[in-house]
Enzyme design. Structure first.
Site, mmCIF file in Angstrom:
data_model
loop_
_atom_site.group_PDB
_atom_site.id
_atom_site.type_symbol
_atom_site.label_atom_id
_atom_site.label_comp_id
_atom_site.label_asym_id
_atom_site.label_seq_id
_atom_site.Cartn_x
_atom_site.Cartn_y
_atom_site.Cartn_z
ATOM 1 N N CYS A 53 0.839 -1.207 0.000
ATOM 2 C CA CYS A 53 0.000 0.000 0.000
ATOM 3 C C CYS A 53 0.870 1.252 0.000
ATOM 4 C CB CYS A 53 -0.923 -0.032 1.221
ATOM 5 S SG CYS A 53 -1.765 1.528 1.561
ATOM 6 N N CYS B 151 0.042 3.994 2.580
ATOM 7 C CA CYS B 151 0.414 3.576 3.937
ATOM 8 C C CYS B 151 1.831 4.030 4.261
ATOM 9 C CB CYS B 151 0.331 2.056 4.079
ATOM 10 S SG CYS B 151 -1.324 1.369 3.861
#
Length: 323
Positions: free
Chosen positions: A59, A62
């Protein structure tokens, strides 16, 4: 793999956590999993707010958010803590909490989610969010005997009444709290869940349907949504003897045992319903595409993460899955 996420290719650079937690941060920032979630989040949040960061190696956002979260938690100097959950390694927990996109951050206090967001926030908005969580968690203590403290005391009294089996009285108190504080989502969520438990699902559904979509999507109202869905499932209580007879004649009749769980749940025999589903997991874990485990996760969400039955049954489910 977790079905709602499009996982990209892993490179050596992305195969480890987005950041490394130092020894000095260990009390403020830690990694957790399904087994430690109750201790590191639910129990810990009884005395202070806990941020839970759901992330994955693949991700991209993230990698921006997690370091910013860690920095903001350090800047708060002990007023809040951060727990990080890798969803690829804890898919069951992510499904239970309905983590549909990454990154997702929930704030817990006193065993309940009180706020949350998805995506990577700019630094100023992230600070504003964390300041708000800290204020929400500590505001009632700072009220010095004012209305905020009275609301907090009423909420605690209602929670105690629930543990004592006095749901009618608890629902009445939550209703009173909502009269004084209509925006109190914690009270609203608990009130509607109690209505469902008391056999007043239609009343709860009417109230839920009148809420704005944004309110329905908040973490506090997700258990209500799931509980309403569950209230319309399964055969009635009258089917219980027949289903028990089918199981007595054939212990491998998992469909009968699954239907029995639904009937028991409809009869408000929650623990017995969970036991029936655990029995299926114990006997044939993958039966009907793991239908028993998935149904248990729905129950956990409907009951709420801090409910003693959720904590106990989730522990037992984990011991079966990871044995």
């Amino acid at each position: 793999m977790f079905p709602t996420f499009g996982k990209g290719p892993q490179t050596p650079e992305t195969q480890t956590s987005t950041t490394q937690t130092t020894a000095a941060d260990s009390d403020l920032i830690k990694d957790a999993d399904m087994q430690s979630f109750a201790r590191d989040v639910l129990d810990a949040s009884m005395t202070m707010p806990i941020l839970v960061d759901f992330w994955a190696d693949w991700c991209g956002p993230c990698k921006q958010l997690t370091p910013a979260l860690e920095a903001a938690v350090r800047d708060a100097k002990g007023a809040i803590k951060l727990v990080k959950i890798n969803v690829d390694q804890n898919q069951g927990l992510a499904q239970q909490l309905r983590i549909a996109s990454l990154p997702t951050v929930y704030a817990f206090f006193q065993g309940q989610p009180i706020d949350g967001f998805q995506g990577a926030l700019p630094g100023s908005q992230l600070k504003q969010f964390i300041d708000g969580v800290i204020q929400t968690a500590g505001g009632t203590q700072a009220a010095g005997g004012g209305e905020g403290e009275a609301v907090a005391q009423a909420m605690e009294q209602a929670k105690q009444l629930v543990t004592e089996g006095q749901s009618e009285q608890a629902a009445a108190i939550y209703g009173q709290v909502l009269q004084h504080d209509p925006e109190n989502l914690d009270a609203l969520g608990e009130y509607l869940r109690l209505l469902i438990d008391l056999g007043r699902a239609e009343e709860a559904k009417m109230a839920f349907d009148q809420l704005e979509d944004e309110t329905k999507a908040t973490p506090q109202l997700q258990p209500v949504k799931t509980a309403l869905e569950l209230s319309g499932e399964g055969p009635g209580a009258g089917a219980i003897p027949e289903l028990m007879e089918r199981i007595a004649q054939d212990s491998a009749d998992h469909q009968a045992r699954f239907d029995l769980a639904l009937a028991l749940y409809a009869a408000n025999k929650k623990e017995a319903a969970a036991e029936a589903l655990l029995d299926i997991v114990r006997r044939q874990r993958n039966w009907n595409d793991e239908a028993a485990r998935k149904q248990l996760l729905k129950y956990f969400e409907a009951w709420g993460p801090a409910d003693p039955l959720t904590v106990e049954m989730r522990r037992r489910l984990s011991s079966l899955l990871f044995a």
